[in-house]
Write a protein that holds these residues in place. Sequence first.
Motif, PDB file in Angstrom:
ATOM      1  N   ALA A   9       9.422   8.777   6.302  1.00  0.00           N
ATOM      2  CA  ALA A   9       9.113   7.182   6.375  1.00  0.00           C
ATOM      3  C   ALA A   9       9.101   7.096   7.963  1.00  0.00           C
ATOM      4  O   ALA A   9      10.779   7.152   8.351  1.00  0.00           O
ATOM      5  CB  ALA A   9       9.967   6.699   5.284  1.00  0.00           C
ATOM      6  N   LYS A  38       1.251  -0.445   1.468  1.00  0.00           N
ATOM      7  CA  LYS A  38       2.006  -1.829   1.807  1.00  0.00           C
ATOM      8  C   LYS A  38       2.696  -0.672   3.369  1.00  0.00           C
ATOM      9  O   LYS A  38       4.169  -1.155   3.662  1.00  0.00           O
ATOM     10  CB  LYS A  38       3.292  -2.073   1.597  1.00  0.00           C
ATOM     11  N   ALA A  39       1.849  -0.073   4.350  1.00  0.00           N
ATOM     12  CA  ALA A  39       1.890   0.847   5.182  1.00  0.00           C
ATOM     13  C   ALA A  39       1.008   1.556   5.970  1.00  0.00           C
ATOM     14  O   ALA A  39       0.384   1.022   5.737  1.00  0.00           O
ATOM     15  CB  ALA A  39       2.652   2.385   4.862  1.00  0.00           C
ATOM     16  N   SER A  56       6.680   1.277   7.376  1.00  0.00           N
ATOM     17  CA  SER A  56       5.969  -0.617   7.092  1.00  0.00           C
ATOM     18  C   SER A  56       5.704  -1.385   6.794  1.00  0.00           C
ATOM     19  O   SER A  56       5.698  -1.621   8.663  1.00  0.00           O
ATOM     20  CB  SER A  56       7.356  -1.098   6.014  1.00  0.00           C
ATOM     21  N   GLY A  61       7.526  -3.476   0.029  1.00  0.00           N
ATOM     22  CA  GLY A  61       7.007  -2.660  -0.057  1.00  0.00           C
ATOM     23  C   GLY A  61       7.430  -0.780  -0.011  1.00  0.00           C
ATOM     24  O   GLY A  61       8.656  -1.207   0.140  1.00  0.00           O
ATOM     25  N   ILE A  63       8.021   1.459   0.994  1.00  0.00           N
ATOM     26  CA  ILE A  63       8.547   2.524   3.012  1.00  0.00           C
ATOM     27  C   ILE A  63       9.659   1.254   3.223  1.00  0.00           C
ATOM     28  O   ILE A  63      10.517   1.882   3.549  1.00  0.00           O
ATOM     29  CB  ILE A  63       7.823   2.300   3.348  1.00  0.00           C
ATOM     30  N   GLY A  64       9.093   0.374   3.178  1.00  0.00           N
ATOM     31  CA  GLY A  64      10.631  -1.213   3.325  1.00  0.00           C
ATOM     32  C   GLY A  64      11.607  -0.817   2.995  1.00  0.00           C
ATOM     33  O   GLY A  64      12.670  -1.091   3.275  1.00  0.00           O
TER      34      GLY A  64
END
Length: 133
Positions: A9, A38-39, A56, A61, A63-64
């Motif tokens: 990430a 979502k990435a 992200s 999402g 990763i967020g």
Amino acid sequence: MKINHIGVAVANLEEALNFYTNGIGLGVTGRETVDEQKATVAFIPCGEARFELLESTSPDGPIGKFLAKNGGRGGLHHVAIEVDDIEEALASLKARGMKLIDETPRIGAGGSKIAFVHPKTTDGVLIELCQEA
Ligand code: CO
């Protein structure tokens, strides 16, 4: 089976790529936005495996959420094991009472089928199973 990729990430994809490309001389093979994760993802081959850098595209999402938990910093996110038959691998894990995040595969980068195993099953390591398209 083999390690397909190591997912990292990153807070900023362009800045993160600088180390892998200019820093140690690796190349970037693909970049795409995977809506389901979502990435935005970039792949950097290294021997038979690859680094998968994930930036992200939405705070809600995976990763967020990872970045938020990690004080806004990136970090090692997951390790992906390539399997020949992902449905069979998931059925085998399930039959042994192991915990899965994804009971059925999702579509990942490059149209591959992917599924995550629950970290409770793997001593805290997020393991992705993937079957190349
Ligand atoms: Co991955």
